[in-house]
Write a protein that holds these residues in place. Structure first.
Motif, mmCIF file in Angstrom:
data_model
loop_
_atom_site.group_PDB
_atom_site.id
_atom_site.type_symbol
_atom_site.label_atom_id
_atom_site.label_comp_id
_atom_site.label_asym_id
_atom_site.label_seq_id
_atom_site.Cartn_x
_atom_site.Cartn_y
_atom_site.Cartn_z
ATOM 1 N N ASN A 71 -9.871 -7.233 2.665
ATOM 2 C CA ASN A 71 -10.145 -8.101 1.344
ATOM 3 C C ASN A 71 -10.687 -6.983 0.434
ATOM 4 O O ASN A 71 -10.477 -7.219 -0.781
ATOM 5 C CB ASN A 71 -11.518 -8.729 1.907
ATOM 6 N N ILE A 72 -11.369 -6.062 0.808
ATOM 7 C CA ILE A 72 -11.694 -5.036 -0.208
ATOM 8 C C ILE A 72 -10.747 -4.418 -0.993
ATOM 9 O O ILE A 72 -10.605 -4.171 -2.216
ATOM 10 C CB ILE A 72 -12.580 -4.050 0.528
ATOM 11 N N LYS A 73 -9.687 -3.865 -0.012
ATOM 12 C CA LYS A 73 -8.532 -3.298 -0.610
ATOM 13 C C LYS A 73 -7.909 -4.069 -1.698
ATOM 14 O O LYS A 73 -7.405 -3.762 -2.779
ATOM 15 C CB LYS A 73 -7.358 -2.918 0.582
ATOM 16 N N ALA B 93 -9.366 -6.606 -3.282
ATOM 17 C CA ALA B 93 -10.182 -6.822 -4.504
ATOM 18 C C ALA B 93 -9.959 -5.755 -5.635
ATOM 19 O O ALA B 93 -10.096 -5.968 -6.722
ATOM 20 C CB ALA B 93 -11.608 -7.321 -3.888
ATOM 21 N N LEU B 94 -9.839 -4.644 -4.956
ATOM 22 C CA LEU B 94 -10.016 -3.336 -5.861
ATOM 23 C C LEU B 94 -8.701 -2.982 -6.202
ATOM 24 O O LEU B 94 -8.423 -2.229 -7.217
ATOM 25 C CB LEU B 94 -11.022 -2.321 -5.154
#
Lengths: 473, 473
Positions: free
Chosen positions: B453-455, B457-458
């Motif tokens: 999810n972080i990957k 998102a960024l």
């Protein structure tokens, strides 16, 4: 108004005893220490297990109900209360209060988030270990709150902020899943260090339910001194000298202004002036070592002699016993309390590079005096970390309310100066609701967007501590 | 094949001199130290400024071209090369090599990501400061790579991993924006600690272009010893005793097995056996202090006496001078090199809680010996951090290739045991491409999803170091 289905499902999941719905019983959870705001909610839940936290979050996610996690309720930025219109409940971590395990050989312990900081310190001490986080509220603050706000305190110069004291976390995510990151490892390079994201996120990304804490050997000897200095600039070489002559033994390096000592003598209980004569600035410093038969006292005395020779110190006293060192610390602890009887105080919790502290204080003092003649600057705190509680007592003859009406205006002036030194407008207290908009004013658009992207990725429904830290989009 | 428009726009942005397109010139960027894989690309770019990095990333984002950041090219998990089919270029940080500023009073320096680690150490030393990160590749690795992989090394027990040595970062995000997070502050609680996300993210979330590093007082005195122990278990009370009798002075606590000393004596240049007689295990330990006129030598001798009295040490030698301590370290440094002439070596870089190291080694030795009779376990490394390089030399009479064919099978057995101790399958080397799938096997689904999810998102286009660390979805 919470949906009936939500309440009845909740009752099945955690039981009615873990649900507080009576406003009289809710009130203590709504009233904060500084009393700037009063929270508002119709439900406080008090889960006792991680599974119960997960159940609560799942139901809240299903019904799009906000959750404000609350620990010891000692925060200073209104991060732990729901505001009217938030449609949020409070989740108190108070009953998640078990110390799960301690491994003295590995220098770690596993605690639940509702454990009181002081209880943790004492438990570590029983195993001849130190948990070094130490701050004014330690008798009532909870470790979960300390972690969620990355608390600082008086030992940061040696042991770091809370962030440096946490090896692993257990977190309930905004979808109610349990992330078990309770690793007790010094090294682990197997992906994004997720715990770092939760530390200091003020409950906006999930609920911390347990943590692996880093312990240290228990200090065996310590030395405490108060030094009087003439020029604030002299504090810098004095600090660097301490770092090179005392090395890692240096655990505190605190700045006290004369006005703070005067206030403490006037209003404090049992406070004594440590040094004859009056000087503009004082340094309270402490060094400690985990070893016995150290030569710490000799080292400290050598240090003081060198400092006198260099003319960086005007006068100084080394505590001869525990009660004298306690009296030095009493002075420090009275600093905040004893501002109260002097009327209104406009507060700032700022940091700049250590090398910029004197310049910051001079520039800020000049600016606020120009704005409000007679204002009484009272900067004190963790000079060794570049963290100054830049508090401003009102002019003697001014009306308190009139003075406090200048709060935001004064904030802006002081924070502009902090910003010009590439500093932080919240060094250790966090952002919460109180500093949310001010923070947005100073952060770059790129940084705000990155934070927003992470928030959206991890909490797509925006139910975790809504309106705190991150502006509601 | 890269689009012509991309190449011509790139030439306008950074100039043809910063673009390497000849395969002979590209080759050195593709061949890794361990040589398990060879990279493949048609373009290496060498920007000299943060703005140029930003320009490159914007063009890559526009054309959906992957970017593999590469520092000193000393990584061990194939994290710094593009694989065939990745449609990725290499961005070398070698020309981002300026030391921007140093502030000895604040104990910080600001460096660009292409600075060689040793250059940084030397620059700090010139200002009477220590930058404590130290590892085998320090003469050629770059700080950007150290940060992106959260490098460990030999001083972690005292100074922490790279993560603990970074106060601020400048990063070019996957959309080409420049995030200026170059704060030189000890305390800053104004939002998610974004730098923590980039540290250890192996180039998958952005490109680190500069960093604020934490410096320390330069050590003035040090003591080095080699101790022989009979039982591995004795290493634990020995370590705890060192922590309480030497306190923060303890900077290294390394484990060496007898087989490692034998290999080093047989194959190494100028290696001598430090202790008469043969013992199963040896500890190489070092203590240092930033102060002069310390009583470190007395403390160290008291420590050794106590350890002998307790019968935790069989024999030991305290270095009498610099050349003797150098010879102790030579032994340690030869450990990896001198495994090579002994044939195939199946390697692991694991960590477990310090208290579990002996049990881990015993369990793993038993398991691998059962699987491959005659296998020669060779566990060594940073015992004080719970980080063991669990290397396994082949049986003497086995064919090397046959042995190495067991690599994955052996990994699985060893990593299963690591996992049962709640340990890490990559303590300091990272994941890259080599351990990506193995990592996914052991991480919980919750954790993998959070990372994904972080990957997303960024880096929504997935252009940053594609295929490394995070599985391509």
């Amino acid at each position: 108004m919470l949906p009936q289905k939500f309440l009845s499902d909740l009752e099945v999941a955690i039981g009615v005893k873990a649900m507080i719905t009576n406003q009289d019983d809710i009130a203590p959870y709504m009233i904060e220490q500084r009393g700037r705001f009063i929270g508002q909610t119709s439900l406080v839940v008090t889960p006792a297990t991680t599974q119960e936290v997960s159940d609560i979050v799942k139901l809240c996610a299903e019904h799009s109900i906000g959750i404000v996690p609350q620990g010891g309720h000692t925060g200073l930025v209104s991060g732990g209360i729901p505001f009217a219109g938030d449609n949020a409940i409070v989740l108190s971590t108070s009953r998640l209060n078990k110390i799960r395990t301690i491994d003295p050989t590995n220098n770690t312990m596993v605690v639940e988030s509702g454990c009181i900081l002081q209880t943790i310190q004492e438990h570590a001490a029983q195993h001849d270990r130190l948990f070094p986080l130490s701050l004014g509220a330690e008798g009532s603050c909870q470790i979960g709150g300390n972690i969620a706000t990355n608390a600082g305190g008086i030992n940061v110069i040696r042991y770091g902020n809370t962030r440096q004291l946490v090896l692993g976390l257990e977190v309930v995510t905004p979808t109610g899943e349990i992330w078990n990151g309770l690793r007790a490892l010094q090294k682990d390079n197997t992906g994004y260090d997720l715990k770092q994201l939760y530390i200091g996120s003020e409950g906006t990304l999930g609920i911390i339910t347990a943590a692996v804490l880093q312990l240290f050997p228990k200090p065996k000897e310590q030395q405490t001194a108060v030094l009087a200095i003439k020029e604030l600039e002299d504090a810098l070489p004095l600090l660097n000298l301490a770092q090179s002559m005392l090395g890692d033994a240096l655990t505190s390096f605190e700045l006290l202004p004369r006005i703070g000592i005067d206030f403490s003598l006037k209003h404090g209980q049992g406070v004594v002036d440590p040094i004859e004569g009056q000087y503009d600035w004082y340094i309270l410093m402490e060094a400690s070592v985990a070893i016995t038969h150290s030569n710490l006292k000799d080292l400290f005395q050598n240090y003081l002699e060198t400092a006198f020779e260099k003319n960086w110190v005007q006068d100084g006293v080394l505590a001869q016993n525990k009660s004298q060192s306690d009296s030095f610390w009493l002075l420090r602890e009275n600093i905040t309390l004893c501002q109260k009887p002097e009327g209104g105080s406009i507060k700032h919790d700022i940091s700049v590079p250590v090398s910029s502290v004197p310049a910051f204080i001079k520039t800020a003092n000049e600016a606020v005096r120009k704005m409000i003649p007679g204002i009484r600057p009272h900067p004190f705190g963790h000079l060794g970390d570049g963290n100054i509680h830049y508090n401003l007592s009102q002019p003697i003859d001014m009306n308190k309310e009139d003075y406090l009406n200048h709060w935001e205006e004064v904030n802006r002036i002081v924070h502009d100066i902090v910003h010009s030194f590439n500093g932080s407008i919240s060094a250790e207290h966090g952002i919460g609701r109180v500093k949310r908009d001010e923070n947005q004013y100073y952060k770059s658009a790129v940084e705000m967007q990155l934070m927003q992207n992470i928030k959206t990725a991890l909490d797509p429904k925006g139910i975790m501590n809504p309106g705190k830290l991150i502006p509601v989009s």
